[in-house]
Design a protein around this motif. Structure first.
Motif, PDB file in Angstrom:
ATOM      1  N   ASP A  88       0.710  -1.047   0.002  1.00 21.37           N
ATOM      2  CA  ASP A  88      -0.067   0.024   0.062  1.00 21.37           C
ATOM      3  C   ASP A  88       0.876   1.139  -0.034  1.00 21.37           C
ATOM      4  N   VAL A  89       1.822   1.369  -0.680  1.00 19.59           N
ATOM      5  CA  VAL A  89       2.954   2.224  -0.949  1.00 19.59           C
ATOM      6  C   VAL A  89       2.396   3.106  -2.155  1.00 19.59           C
ATOM      7  N   PRO A  90       2.327   4.333  -2.281  1.00 19.88           N
ATOM      8  CA  PRO A  90       2.031   5.077  -3.432  1.00 19.88           C
ATOM      9  C   PRO A  90       2.977   4.906  -4.574  1.00 19.88           C
ATOM     10  N   CYS A  91       2.452   4.445  -5.649  1.00 22.21           N
ATOM     11  CA  CYS A  91       3.663   3.994  -6.631  1.00 22.21           C
ATOM     12  C   CYS A  91       3.457   4.835  -8.152  1.00 22.21           C
ATOM     13  N   ILE A  92       4.431   5.298  -8.523  1.00 22.40           N
ATOM     14  CA  ILE A  92       4.443   6.089  -9.903  1.00 22.40           C
ATOM     15  C   ILE A  92       5.339   5.156 -10.909  1.00 22.40           C
ATOM     16  N   VAL A  93       4.768   4.629 -12.080  1.00 23.00           N
ATOM     17  CA  VAL A  93       5.776   4.141 -12.762  1.00 23.00           C
ATOM     18  C   VAL A  93       6.174   5.040 -14.215  1.00 23.00           C
ATOM     19  N   LEU A  94       7.451   5.387 -14.458  1.00 22.27           N
ATOM     20  CA  LEU A  94       7.837   6.241 -15.600  1.00 22.27           C
ATOM     21  C   LEU A  94       8.013   5.449 -16.930  1.00 22.27           C
ATOM     22  N   ILE A  95       7.326   6.058 -18.025  1.00 18.58           N
ATOM     23  CA  ILE A  95       7.418   5.320 -19.039  1.00 18.58           C
ATOM     24  C   ILE A  95       8.005   6.190 -20.299  1.00 18.58           C
ATOM     25  N   ARG A  96       8.630   5.683 -21.291  1.00 15.05           N
ATOM     26  CA  ARG A  96       9.017   6.657 -22.336  1.00 15.05           C
ATOM     27  C   ARG A  96       8.934   5.768 -23.633  1.00 15.05           C
ATOM     28  N   ASN A  97       8.997   6.582 -24.970  1.00 18.58           N
ATOM     29  CA  ASN A  97       8.797   5.875 -25.919  1.00 18.58           C
ATOM     30  C   ASN A  97       9.805   4.684 -26.080  1.00 18.58           C
ATOM     31  N   PRO A  98       9.686   3.696 -26.544  1.00 18.27           N
ATOM     32  CA  PRO A  98      10.769   2.580 -26.503  1.00 18.27           C
ATOM     33  C   PRO A  98      12.081   2.790 -27.291  1.00 18.27           C
ATOM     34  N   ARG A 153      -1.345  14.417  -9.682  1.00 17.69           N
ATOM     35  CA  ARG A 153      -2.076  13.050  -9.893  1.00 17.69           C
ATOM     36  C   ARG A 153      -1.751  12.010  -8.931  1.00 17.69           C
ATOM     37  N   ILE A 154      -0.725  12.102  -8.395  1.00 13.94           N
ATOM     38  CA  ILE A 154      -0.302  11.009  -7.159  1.00 13.94           C
ATOM     39  C   ILE A 154      -1.089  11.262  -6.247  1.00 13.94           C
ATOM     40  N   ASN A 155      -1.146  12.857  -5.732  1.00 10.91           N
ATOM     41  CA  ASN A 155      -1.731  13.006  -4.324  1.00 10.91           C
ATOM     42  C   ASN A 155      -3.187  12.731  -4.497  1.00 10.91           C
ATOM     43  N   GLN A 156      -3.875  13.155  -6.088  1.00 11.74           N
ATOM     44  CA  GLN A 156      -5.122  12.521  -6.065  1.00 11.74           C
ATOM     45  C   GLN A 156      -5.541  11.132  -6.004  1.00 11.74           C
ATOM     46  N   ARG A 157      -4.636  10.472  -6.590  1.00  7.97           N
ATOM     47  CA  ARG A 157      -4.690   8.981  -6.657  1.00  7.97           C
ATOM     48  C   ARG A 157      -4.616   8.341  -5.148  1.00  7.97           C
ATOM     49  N   TYR A 158      -3.676   8.706  -4.686  1.00 10.24           N
ATOM     50  CA  TYR A 158      -3.649   8.136  -3.026  1.00 10.24           C
ATOM     51  C   TYR A 158      -3.939   9.011  -1.860  1.00 10.24           C
ATOM     52  N   GLY A 159      -4.591  10.220  -2.088  1.00  9.73           N
ATOM     53  CA  GLY A 159      -4.869  11.063  -1.015  1.00  9.73           C
ATOM     54  C   GLY A 159      -3.616  11.563  -0.064  1.00  9.73           C
ATOM     55  N   THR A 160      -2.367  11.628  -0.851  1.00  9.19           N
ATOM     56  CA  THR A 160      -1.275  12.124  -0.208  1.00  9.19           C
ATOM     57  C   THR A 160      -1.195  13.714  -0.432  1.00  9.19           C
TER      58      THR A 160
END
Length: 230
Positions: A88-98, A153-160
């Protein structure tokens, strides 16, 4: 040269496999450095992504504005994301065009197999795909140009209540200087620093030619588009 390539690809494959399977993930080297990077229930946030997807940039700028936050980052392992959700740790995954992400990986190490570099990108994001609704996904453009919006977006998603100000040229300059200093302190070659350089741009031209000749790149592109559309 052949021996170096064999050693590099063997080590890369071993780390790649360990990062995708839970039992093996637990066996990853437990150095003090990795203990700091690895996710645990005590961490406040997990920042993960395939290498060269602005992991260093976002981690630095995030921790600059949130200096007391304990962040898991830079394991480049999908199990890091899976465990963050479990804890239950807030998580962000970064992605870049391959093509850009993989080319940057290959620029860093020309001994790495082009095909395996593409396959590792695919394996990383395919493993994360089933849990995409439980995390925040950030594309390279947003990560580097509008990190404050990503934090919102992280704050909205997790209430942080993580903090970040809009990106300025001064802040970007500060982060780039920090990354360059870290590279010099470790006595690493210029092409290893996680920012654009002229030397990397020259090497990248040869790498891009190799990449575009790989049919597997299409699969990576389709996967990337799926993440952007979801």
């Amino acid at each position: 040269m052949i021996v170096r390539k064999l050693i590099k690809n063997t080590k890369y494959r071993a780390g790649h496999i360990m990062g995708r399977h839970e039992i093996l993930f637990k066996l990853l080297p437990l150095s003090e450095k990795n203990k700091e990077k690895k996710v645990s229930p005590e961490k406040d946030i997990c920042i993960e992504g395939f290498p060269r997807s602005a992991n260093s940039f976002f981690s630095r700028v995030f921790q600059m504005y949130n200096p007391t936050i304990k962040a898991a980052h830079h394991m480049h392992a999908p199990l890091q994301v899976i465990k963050a959700i479990e804890y239950d740790v807030p998580c962000i995954v970064l992605i870049r065009n391959p093509i850009d992400a993989i080319a940057s990986v290959l620029v860093v190490d020309r001994n790495l197999s082009t095909r395996f570099a593409i396959q590792s990108y695919i394996n990383f994001y395919e493993r994360i795909w089933p849990v995409r609704k439980n995390i925040v996904i950030s594309d390279f453009q947003d990560t580097t140009q509008h990190p404050h919006q990503v934090v919102e977006r992280i704050n909205q998603r997790y209430g942080t209540s993580f903090y970040m100000e809009p990106m300025t040229s001064e802040v970007k300059f500060t982060i780039f200087n920090q990354l360059q200093k870290a590279q010099k302190d470790l006595k690493q070659p210029e092409h290893l620093v996680a920012i654009p350089t002229e030397k990397k741009a020259r090497i990248k031209q040869d790498v891009l030619k190799e990449l575009t000749e790989q049919p597997l790149l299409l699969t990576a592109n389709l996967l990337y588009q799926k993440f952007l559309e979801n």
